[in-house]
Design an enzyme around this catalytic site. Sequence first.
Site, PDB file in Angstrom:
ATOM      1  N   GLY A  12      58.350  34.038   6.995  1.00 31.78           N
ATOM      2  CA  GLY A  12      58.996  34.627   5.818  1.00 31.78           C
ATOM      3  C   GLY A  12      58.239  34.326   4.542  1.00 31.78           C
ATOM      4  CG  ASP A  13      59.805  33.095   1.585  1.00 29.25           C
ATOM      5  OD1 ASP A  13      60.583  34.015   1.328  1.00 29.25           O
ATOM      6  OD2 ASP A  13      60.173  31.925   1.815  1.00 29.25           O
ATOM      7  CE  LYS A  16      59.590  39.571   4.492  1.00 24.92           C
ATOM      8  NZ  LYS A  16      59.250  38.159   4.299  1.00 24.92           N
ATOM      9  N   GLY A  40      64.758  36.740   0.211  1.00 25.28           N
ATOM     10  CA  GLY A  40      64.484  36.719  -1.224  1.00 25.28           C
ATOM     11  C   GLY A  40      63.160  37.409  -1.430  1.00 25.28           C
ATOM     12  CG  HIS A  41      62.474  40.667   0.025  1.00 29.35           C
ATOM     13  ND1 HIS A  41      63.007  41.677   0.784  1.00 29.35           N
ATOM     14  CD2 HIS A  41      62.217  39.656   0.888  1.00 29.35           C
ATOM     15  CE1 HIS A  41      63.079  41.284   2.054  1.00 29.35           C
ATOM     16  NE2 HIS A  41      62.614  40.060   2.137  1.00 29.35           N
ATOM     17  CD  GLN A 222      65.376  37.241   7.231  1.00 27.18           C
ATOM     18  OE1 GLN A 222      65.718  38.178   7.912  1.00 27.18           O
ATOM     19  NE2 GLN A 222      65.857  37.068   6.016  1.00 27.18           N
ATOM     20  CB  THR A 237      66.825  34.350  10.702  1.00 26.24           C
ATOM     21  OG1 THR A 237      68.016  34.813  10.042  1.00 26.24           O
ATOM     22  CG2 THR A 237      65.999  35.543  11.179  1.00 26.24           C
ATOM     23  CB  VAL A 414      43.595  39.238  -5.465  1.00 23.71           C
ATOM     24  CG1 VAL A 414      42.719  39.337  -4.237  1.00 23.71           C
ATOM     25  CG2 VAL A 414      43.597  40.563  -6.237  1.00 23.71           C
TER      26      VAL A 414
HETATM   27  P1  GDP Z   1      58.782  38.088   0.602  1.00 21.06           P
HETATM   28  O1  GDP Z   1      60.075  37.427   0.923  1.00 21.06           O
HETATM   29  O2  GDP Z   1      57.894  38.204   1.786  1.00 21.06           O
HETATM   30  O3  GDP Z   1      58.954  39.404  -0.093  1.00 21.06           O
HETATM   31  O4  GDP Z   1      58.025  37.118  -0.401  1.00 21.06           O
HETATM   32  P2  GDP Z   1      58.669  36.279  -1.622  1.00 21.06           P
HETATM   33  O5  GDP Z   1      58.959  37.192  -2.745  1.00 21.06           O
HETATM   34  O6  GDP Z   1      59.762  35.396  -1.137  1.00 21.06           O
HETATM   35  O7  GDP Z   1      57.478  35.282  -1.957  1.00 21.06           O
HETATM   36  C1  GDP Z   1      56.209  35.732  -2.269  1.00 21.06           C
HETATM   37  C2  GDP Z   1      55.833  35.194  -3.667  1.00 21.06           C
HETATM   38  O8  GDP Z   1      54.455  35.345  -3.846  1.00 21.06           O
HETATM   39  C3  GDP Z   1      56.478  35.966  -4.802  1.00 21.06           C
HETATM   40  O9  GDP Z   1      56.701  35.095  -5.868  1.00 21.06           O
HETATM   41  C4  GDP Z   1      55.426  37.009  -5.158  1.00 21.06           C
HETATM   42  O10 GDP Z   1      55.527  37.460  -6.510  1.00 21.06           O
HETATM   43  C5  GDP Z   1      54.173  36.203  -4.951  1.00 21.06           C
HETATM   44  N1  GDP Z   1      52.978  36.951  -4.532  1.00 21.06           N
HETATM   45  C6  GDP Z   1      52.889  38.011  -3.699  1.00 21.06           C
HETATM   46  N2  GDP Z   1      51.600  38.333  -3.468  1.00 21.06           N
HETATM   47  C7  GDP Z   1      50.865  37.451  -4.183  1.00 21.06           C
HETATM   48  C8  GDP Z   1      49.455  37.232  -4.330  1.00 21.06           C
HETATM   49  O11 GDP Z   1      48.623  37.913  -3.745  1.00 21.06           O
HETATM   50  N3  GDP Z   1      49.074  36.200  -5.131  1.00 21.06           N
HETATM   51  C9  GDP Z   1      49.967  35.397  -5.783  1.00 21.06           C
HETATM   52  N4  GDP Z   1      49.495  34.421  -6.525  1.00 21.06           N
HETATM   53  N5  GDP Z   1      51.289  35.571  -5.652  1.00 21.06           N
HETATM   54  C10 GDP Z   1      51.726  36.584  -4.856  1.00 21.06           C
HETATM   55  P1  IMO Z   2      62.372  36.562   3.354  1.00 26.54           P
HETATM   56  O1  IMO Z   2      62.853  37.937   3.734  1.00 26.54           O
HETATM   57  C1  IMO Z   2      61.915  32.378   4.460  1.00 26.54           C
HETATM   58  C2  IMO Z   2      64.918  30.744   7.190  1.00 26.54           C
HETATM   59  C3  IMO Z   2      65.816  29.636   6.643  1.00 26.54           C
HETATM   60  C4  IMO Z   2      66.073  28.858   7.924  1.00 26.54           C
HETATM   61  C5  IMO Z   2      66.169  29.936   8.985  1.00 26.54           C
HETATM   62  C6  IMO Z   2      67.599  30.357   9.310  1.00 26.54           C
HETATM   63  O2  IMO Z   2      62.457  36.271   1.898  1.00 26.54           O
HETATM   64  O3  IMO Z   2      61.043  36.288   3.945  1.00 26.54           O
HETATM   65  P2  IMO Z   2      69.409  31.818   8.010  1.00 26.54           P
HETATM   66  O4  IMO Z   2      70.017  31.641   6.655  1.00 26.54           O
HETATM   67  O5  IMO Z   2      68.672  33.109   8.167  1.00 26.54           O
HETATM   68  O6  IMO Z   2      70.359  31.585   9.132  1.00 26.54           O
HETATM   69  O7  IMO Z   2      68.313  30.641   8.117  1.00 26.54           O
HETATM   70  O8  IMO Z   2      65.462  31.063   8.461  1.00 26.54           O
HETATM   71  N1  IMO Z   2      64.908  31.983   6.385  1.00 26.54           N
HETATM   72  C7  IMO Z   2      63.894  32.353   5.603  1.00 26.54           C
HETATM   73  N2  IMO Z   2      62.749  31.714   5.281  1.00 26.54           N
HETATM   74  N3  IMO Z   2      62.138  33.625   3.998  1.00 26.54           N
HETATM   75  C8  IMO Z   2      63.260  34.286   4.336  1.00 26.54           C
HETATM   76  O9  IMO Z   2      63.468  35.583   4.013  1.00 26.54           O
HETATM   77  C9  IMO Z   2      64.225  33.639   5.131  1.00 26.54           C
HETATM   78  N4  IMO Z   2      65.427  33.994   5.630  1.00 26.54           N
HETATM   79  C10 IMO Z   2      65.828  32.977   6.405  1.00 26.54           C
HETATM   80  O10 IMO Z   2      65.153  28.872   5.665  1.00 26.54           O
HETATM   81  O11 IMO Z   2      64.939  28.069   8.230  1.00 26.54           O
HETATM   82 MG    MG Z   3      61.182  35.698   0.435  1.00 20.36          MG
END
Ligand code: GDP
Ligand code: IMO
Ligand code: MG
Length: 425
Positions: A12-13, A16, A40-41, A222, A237, A414
Site C-alpha cells: 500500500g501507499d 497509486k 489514504g490516497h 491497498q 486487509t 519523480v
Molecule cells: P497511495 O495510497 O498508493 O495512493 O499513496 P499515498 O497517497 O498513501 O502515499 C504516497 C505519497 O507519496 C503521497 O504523499 C504522494 O503525494 C507522494 N508521492 C507520490 N509519488 C511521488 C513521487 O514520485 N515522489 C515523491 N517525493 N512523492 C510522491
Molecule cells: P492505501 O490504499 C497501507 C494495512 C493496515 C494493516 C492492514 C489491515 O492507501 O494503499 P485494515 O484496516 O485494512 O483491516 O488493516 O492493512 N492497510 C494499509 N496500509 N495503505 C493502505 O491503503 C492500507 N489499508 C490497509 O495498516 O496493516
Molecule cells: Mg495510501
Amino acid sequence: MKNTVVIGAQWGDEGKAKITDLLSQNADLIIRYQGGCNAGHTVVANGQTYKFHLIPSGILYDKTTCFIGAGTVIHPESFEKELNELKNQGVDFKNLKISPLATITMPYHIEVDGWSEANSGKGKIGTTKRGIGPTYTDKMARCAFKIQDLYSYEALNAKIEMMLSLKNKTLEKVYGLEPYTKDCIISLCETYAELFKPYVCFEWQDMLNRFKDKTILFEGAQGVMLDIDYGTYPFVTSSNPIGGGAATGSGYGPTMIQDVIGVSKAYVTRVGEGPFVTELTDEIGKKIQEVGHEFGVTTGRPRRCGWFDAVTMKYAVLVGGVTHVALTKMDVFDDFDEIKICTAYKDCRNDKFYTLYPTDVFIHKYLEPVYETLPGWKTSISGIKRYEDLPENAKKYIARVEDLIGAPISILSVGPDREQTIFIS
Ligand code: GDP
Ligand code: IMO
Ligand code: MG
C-alpha cells in the site's frame, strides 16, 4: 488508452492515487472496486493536495464518471467527512455514483475492529481501525447490510430479523459491547439513506453497458502484499487488491481488462504489523522515512521503510497480473551515495536461498535479504520530464529493477505533483 487496472504492488501507499489521477484524464469511467476508508490516497494537482479514502481519485476531472463498486465497503460517517472536506476544496460530485451492492460498515464493525486490536496481544494486525475486517466478515457470513437495503422496507426488516439477535449475542458475550435495538438500526439506516440518495446508481447495469465501448480505469486500494488470499496473511486487509479484484468488485468481468499497472515505490514501506524482510531499522531507514515523508494518510502512523525487494515485486507481478509498472518516489534517492536492491532471501537456519517469494510468513523472521548495491545519481531528478535526460545511474537502476521483476517500467514518478512524471515508451 486500454482499459487499465491500477494496483499497489507492495504493502500500500505506493502512490497509486497519483497514477490513477494521471490516467484519469484519458478515461471515461473510473471504478473503485475494493476496500474502504482504510485507504489514504493523495493527489497533488493545481497547487492543491487532495486526500481521498473511498472516493475515486478521478473525481477531479469534470468529464469522468466515478463509480464506487460492489466490492467496496462504505462507512457512512467517513464518507460524509471525506465528501465535505473535498467540497471545501471545490471538488464537484455530480459524476459520483455508488453501487447499490456495496456493503455498509456499521458502527459495531468499528467497535469490534477496535476491540480486536486492543485485545489480540501478539495477534494484533495493526489495522486502520476503520471496521474493514468485521465488515467483510459479515459480508461473507451473509449478514451485512448493502446500500440497496436502505431503500427497501422489506429488505431492511428481513435482514434485521435475520442478524440482530445473533449479532447482539456476539457483541455482548464475546466482545462485552453494548447491544443494538431494532429501532436504533432503523434510525441509523434512515440517516444513511438520505446521505447516499444523491449518489446511489440503481441503473448501474445500464450505465456499465453504456460504457462498454469507452475507456475504463479500475482503481485499486491497498496492495498485492495486503491481499487476503495472496498477501502476508494474516497481516493483510480483508479484500482482494490484486488485479483480479477488479473483475469481481467492479461489475465488469475479466474480459474487460487489458492492462494492469502495478505501482511500486523505488523502495518499500509498510504500515501496521507483519513481516518485512528488507525493513531498515537504522539511520538509512530513518532517512528514507524523512525524505519520503513516510507517514500514513489515514492514521498518521509512521511507515516502516526498507530497500526495494525484487522477490516480493516479482511475486506481485505474477499474482497481480501486472503488465506494466509505475515506479514512484525515485527522487527520494537523489541524495543517496548507494542504493540497494534485494535480489533473493537467505534462510539463516540452513543457508537455503529463495528467489521465489516464500508464502509461509512465519519463516520470514529467519530470512535475510541478499543485496545488490548500485551507485546513486547524486543530483535532483524531480524536474526531469524525459527519460533520455535522466542521469545514467538512474537509468541503470531502472534497467536492473526491470530485469529482476520481469515487467517493463512504463511510468516513472519523480515527485508528488501530476507534472513530475516521465512516461517511458
Ligand atoms: P497511495 O495510497 O498508493 O495512493 O499513496 P499515498 O497517497 O498513501 O502515499 C504516497 C505519497 O507519496 C503521497 O504523499 C504522494 O503525494 C507522494 N508521492 C507520490 N509519488 C511521488 C513521487 O514520485 N515522489 C515523491 N517525493 N512523492 C510522491
Ligand atoms: P492505501 O490504499 C497501507 C494495512 C493496515 C494493516 C492492514 C489491515 O492507501 O494503499 P485494515 O484496516 O485494512 O483491516 O488493516 O492493512 N492497510 C494499509 N496500509 N495503505 C493502505 O491503503 C492500507 N489499508 C490497509 O495498516 O496493516
Ligand atoms: Mg495510501
